[in-house]
Write a protein that holds these residues in place. Structure first.
Motif, PDB file in Angstrom:
ATOM      1  N   TRP A  59      37.650  30.075  43.170  1.00 33.58           N
ATOM      2  CA  TRP A  59      37.738  30.812  42.098  1.00 33.58           C
ATOM      3  C   TRP A  59      38.891  29.519  41.047  1.00 33.58           C
ATOM      4  O   TRP A  59      38.673  28.103  41.174  1.00 33.58           O
ATOM      5  CB  TRP A  59      38.822  31.344  42.209  1.00 33.58           C
ATOM      6  CG  TRP A  59      39.000  32.559  42.420  1.00 33.58           C
ATOM      7  CD1 TRP A  59      38.726  33.749  42.658  1.00 33.58           C
ATOM      8  CD2 TRP A  59      38.583  33.185  43.995  1.00 33.58           C
ATOM      9  NE1 TRP A  59      38.616  34.671  43.548  1.00 33.58           N
ATOM     10  CE2 TRP A  59      38.349  34.476  44.863  1.00 33.58           C
ATOM     11  CE3 TRP A  59      38.496  32.118  45.441  1.00 33.58           C
ATOM     12  CZ2 TRP A  59      38.079  34.770  45.284  1.00 33.58           C
ATOM     13  CZ3 TRP A  59      38.153  32.263  46.881  1.00 33.58           C
ATOM     14  CH2 TRP A  59      37.907  33.620  46.547  1.00 33.58           C
ATOM     15  N   ARG A  64      46.859  28.188  37.461  1.00 36.83           N
ATOM     16  CA  ARG A  64      46.761  29.777  38.793  1.00 36.83           C
ATOM     17  C   ARG A  64      47.760  28.953  39.713  1.00 36.83           C
ATOM     18  O   ARG A  64      47.566  28.179  40.613  1.00 36.83           O
ATOM     19  CB  ARG A  64      45.665  30.338  39.008  1.00 36.83           C
ATOM     20  CG  ARG A  64      44.830  30.677  37.640  1.00 36.83           C
ATOM     21  CD  ARG A  64      43.572  31.122  38.105  1.00 36.83           C
ATOM     22  NE  ARG A  64      43.271  31.911  36.525  1.00 36.83           N
ATOM     23  CZ  ARG A  64      41.397  32.406  36.384  1.00 36.83           C
ATOM     24  NH1 ARG A  64      40.898  32.347  37.529  1.00 36.83           N
ATOM     25  NH2 ARG A  64      41.857  32.551  35.723  1.00 36.83           N
ATOM     26  N   SER A  79      37.536  38.635  45.714  1.00 39.36           N
ATOM     27  CA  SER A  79      38.925  39.038  44.523  1.00 39.36           C
ATOM     28  C   SER A  79      40.320  38.840  45.375  1.00 39.36           C
ATOM     29  O   SER A  79      40.731  39.140  46.301  1.00 39.36           O
ATOM     30  CB  SER A  79      39.204  40.331  44.902  1.00 39.36           C
ATOM     31  OG  SER A  79      39.891  40.950  43.470  1.00 39.36           O
ATOM     32  N   TYR A  81      44.290  36.838  44.501  1.00 36.70           N
ATOM     33  CA  TYR A  81      45.836  37.529  43.600  1.00 36.70           C
ATOM     34  C   TYR A  81      45.995  36.609  42.743  1.00 36.70           C
ATOM     35  O   TYR A  81      46.639  35.535  43.536  1.00 36.70           O
ATOM     36  CB  TYR A  81      47.325  38.187  44.361  1.00 36.70           C
ATOM     37  CG  TYR A  81      47.887  38.687  43.706  1.00 36.70           C
ATOM     38  CD1 TYR A  81      47.702  40.440  42.697  1.00 36.70           C
ATOM     39  CD2 TYR A  81      49.035  38.126  43.880  1.00 36.70           C
ATOM     40  CE1 TYR A  81      48.982  39.979  41.835  1.00 36.70           C
ATOM     41  CE2 TYR A  81      50.290  38.692  42.900  1.00 36.70           C
ATOM     42  CZ  TYR A  81      50.050  39.354  42.392  1.00 36.70           C
ATOM     43  OH  TYR A  81      51.135  40.241  41.406  1.00 36.70           O
ATOM     44  N   ASP A  82      46.218  36.165  41.673  1.00 35.44           N
ATOM     45  CA  ASP A  82      47.057  35.183  40.589  1.00 35.44           C
ATOM     46  C   ASP A  82      48.918  35.232  40.874  1.00 35.44           C
ATOM     47  O   ASP A  82      48.890  36.567  40.088  1.00 35.44           O
ATOM     48  CB  ASP A  82      46.027  34.964  39.697  1.00 35.44           C
ATOM     49  CG  ASP A  82      46.735  34.031  38.660  1.00 35.44           C
ATOM     50  OD1 ASP A  82      47.693  32.961  39.756  1.00 35.44           O
ATOM     51  OD2 ASP A  82      46.709  33.752  37.629  1.00 35.44           O
ATOM     52  N   SER A  85      49.588  35.372  36.561  1.00 29.68           N
ATOM     53  CA  SER A  85      49.053  36.764  35.979  1.00 29.68           C
ATOM     54  C   SER A  85      49.305  38.081  36.790  1.00 29.68           C
ATOM     55  O   SER A  85      49.669  39.110  35.773  1.00 29.68           O
ATOM     56  CB  SER A  85      47.612  36.242  35.486  1.00 29.68           C
ATOM     57  OG  SER A  85      46.964  37.178  36.483  1.00 29.68           O
ATOM     58  N   GLU A  87      47.590  39.451  38.727  1.00 33.86           N
ATOM     59  CA  GLU A  87      46.072  39.819  38.156  1.00 33.86           C
ATOM     60  C   GLU A  87      45.427  39.348  39.248  1.00 33.86           C
ATOM     61  O   GLU A  87      45.918  38.360  39.768  1.00 33.86           O
ATOM     62  CB  GLU A  87      45.528  40.040  37.069  1.00 33.86           C
ATOM     63  CG  GLU A  87      46.432  40.245  35.596  1.00 33.86           C
ATOM     64  CD  GLU A  87      45.864  40.210  34.722  1.00 33.86           C
ATOM     65  OE1 GLU A  87      44.804  38.942  34.761  1.00 33.86           O
ATOM     66  OE2 GLU A  87      46.290  40.709  32.992  1.00 33.86           O
ATOM     67  N   TYR A  88      44.269  40.205  39.787  1.00 32.11           N
ATOM     68  CA  TYR A  88      43.469  39.683  40.643  1.00 32.11           C
ATOM     69  C   TYR A  88      42.480  39.101  40.140  1.00 32.11           C
ATOM     70  O   TYR A  88      41.780  39.545  38.797  1.00 32.11           O
ATOM     71  CB  TYR A  88      42.630  41.092  41.673  1.00 32.11           C
ATOM     72  CG  TYR A  88      43.636  41.098  42.478  1.00 32.11           C
ATOM     73  CD1 TYR A  88      43.595  41.052  43.895  1.00 32.11           C
ATOM     74  CD2 TYR A  88      45.059  42.244  42.139  1.00 32.11           C
ATOM     75  CE1 TYR A  88      44.568  41.247  45.089  1.00 32.11           C
ATOM     76  CE2 TYR A  88      45.034  42.849  43.159  1.00 32.11           C
ATOM     77  CZ  TYR A  88      45.381  42.234  44.443  1.00 32.11           C
ATOM     78  OH  TYR A  88      46.097  42.429  45.572  1.00 32.11           O
ATOM     79  N   LYS A  89      42.143  37.989  40.227  1.00 31.98           N
ATOM     80  CA  LYS A  89      41.084  36.911  39.372  1.00 31.98           C
ATOM     81  C   LYS A  89      39.534  36.966  40.468  1.00 31.98           C
ATOM     82  O   LYS A  89      39.681  37.329  42.232  1.00 31.98           O
ATOM     83  CB  LYS A  89      41.297  35.970  39.326  1.00 31.98           C
ATOM     84  CG  LYS A  89      42.378  34.999  38.668  1.00 31.98           C
ATOM     85  CD  LYS A  89      42.075  36.202  37.219  1.00 31.98           C
ATOM     86  CE  LYS A  89      43.968  35.669  36.839  1.00 31.98           C
ATOM     87  NZ  LYS A  89      43.293  36.349  35.254  1.00 31.98           N
ATOM     88  N   SER A  90      38.315  37.313  40.563  1.00 32.78           N
ATOM     89  CA  SER A  90      37.515  37.726  40.936  1.00 32.78           C
ATOM     90  C   SER A  90      36.620  36.035  40.821  1.00 32.78           C
ATOM     91  O   SER A  90      36.839  35.123  40.326  1.00 32.78           O
ATOM     92  CB  SER A  90      35.791  38.142  40.013  1.00 32.78           C
ATOM     93  OG  SER A  90      36.126  39.595  40.040  1.00 32.78           O
ATOM     94  N   LYS A  92      34.085  32.491  41.010  1.00 26.76           N
ATOM     95  CA  LYS A  92      32.659  32.537  40.711  1.00 26.76           C
ATOM     96  C   LYS A  92      32.297  32.073  40.723  1.00 26.76           C
ATOM     97  O   LYS A  92      30.938  32.281  40.112  1.00 26.76           O
ATOM     98  CB  LYS A  92      33.783  31.340  39.194  1.00 26.76           C
ATOM     99  CG  LYS A  92      32.566  30.839  38.122  1.00 26.76           C
ATOM    100  CD  LYS A  92      33.500  30.128  37.096  1.00 26.76           C
ATOM    101  CE  LYS A  92      32.223  29.853  35.664  1.00 26.76           C
ATOM    102  NZ  LYS A  92      33.052  29.419  34.882  1.00 26.76           N
TER     103      LYS A  92
END
Length: 161
Positions: A59, A64, A79, A81-82, A85, A87-90, A92
């Motif tokens: 990621w 982050r 997925s 967790y950040d 933010s 939010e969950y980040k996908s 890359k």
């Protein structure tokens, strides 16, 4: 007279044939190379390192603060967790196997490796770390899991290096 005219022509041909053939390669590609291994203990007691099947996720990590524990099993599907933010980040970049080699943009990243589920000890053992990669760099990251790592547990990235 023909020989005099032929001489300049041959000279021009010789000079153009001797030009430097090396093309300007320009900027080097930025690449990440991840290798996953696991120690295997033989009946004789000797320990060797063998390629290990794993899931590898990467990621972008600029600004982050990832929380692996809060991500639960979602991290296995890319997925994460950040905390910054909320939010969950996908992921890359990703790969399944013992090796991953990818062109990557320069910056700060987070890599997560989890061994594939199996009947052997160390099944679903995992490790992670943050890393930086510079423009034009090829960064090699190697993770070797211990032969006695318990299943479904964290092992520090730098152990067994």
């Amino acid at each position: 007279m023909k020989k005099i005219l032929l001489l300049p022509l041959l000279l021009c041909l010789f000079l153009t044939a001797c030009q430097d053939d090396e093309a300007d390669t320009g900027p080097q590609e930025t690449t990440i190379d991840v290798e996953v291994r696991k120690e295997v203990k033989a009946s004789s007691g000797s320990i060797k390192r063998e390629p290990a099947k794993a899931i590898i996720h990467i990621w972008p990590a600029e600004d982050r603060d990832f929380d692996v524990e809060a991500s639960g099993s979602d991290i296995h599907i890319g997925s994460l967790y950040d905390k910054n933010s909320g939010e969950y980040k996908s992921a890359k970049y990703g790969s399944v196997g013992d090796h991953m080699n990818e062109p990557i943009e320069p910056g700060k990243y987070f890599v997560y490796v989890v061994l594939m589920k199996s009947s052997q000890s160390g099944s679903l053992a995992y490790s992670y770390k943050y890393f930086d990669i510079k423009d034009g760099e090829t960064l090699e990251l190697k993770k070797t899991f211990s032969h006695d790592v318990p299943s479904e547990t964290f092992e520090a990235w730098d152990k067994n290096q």
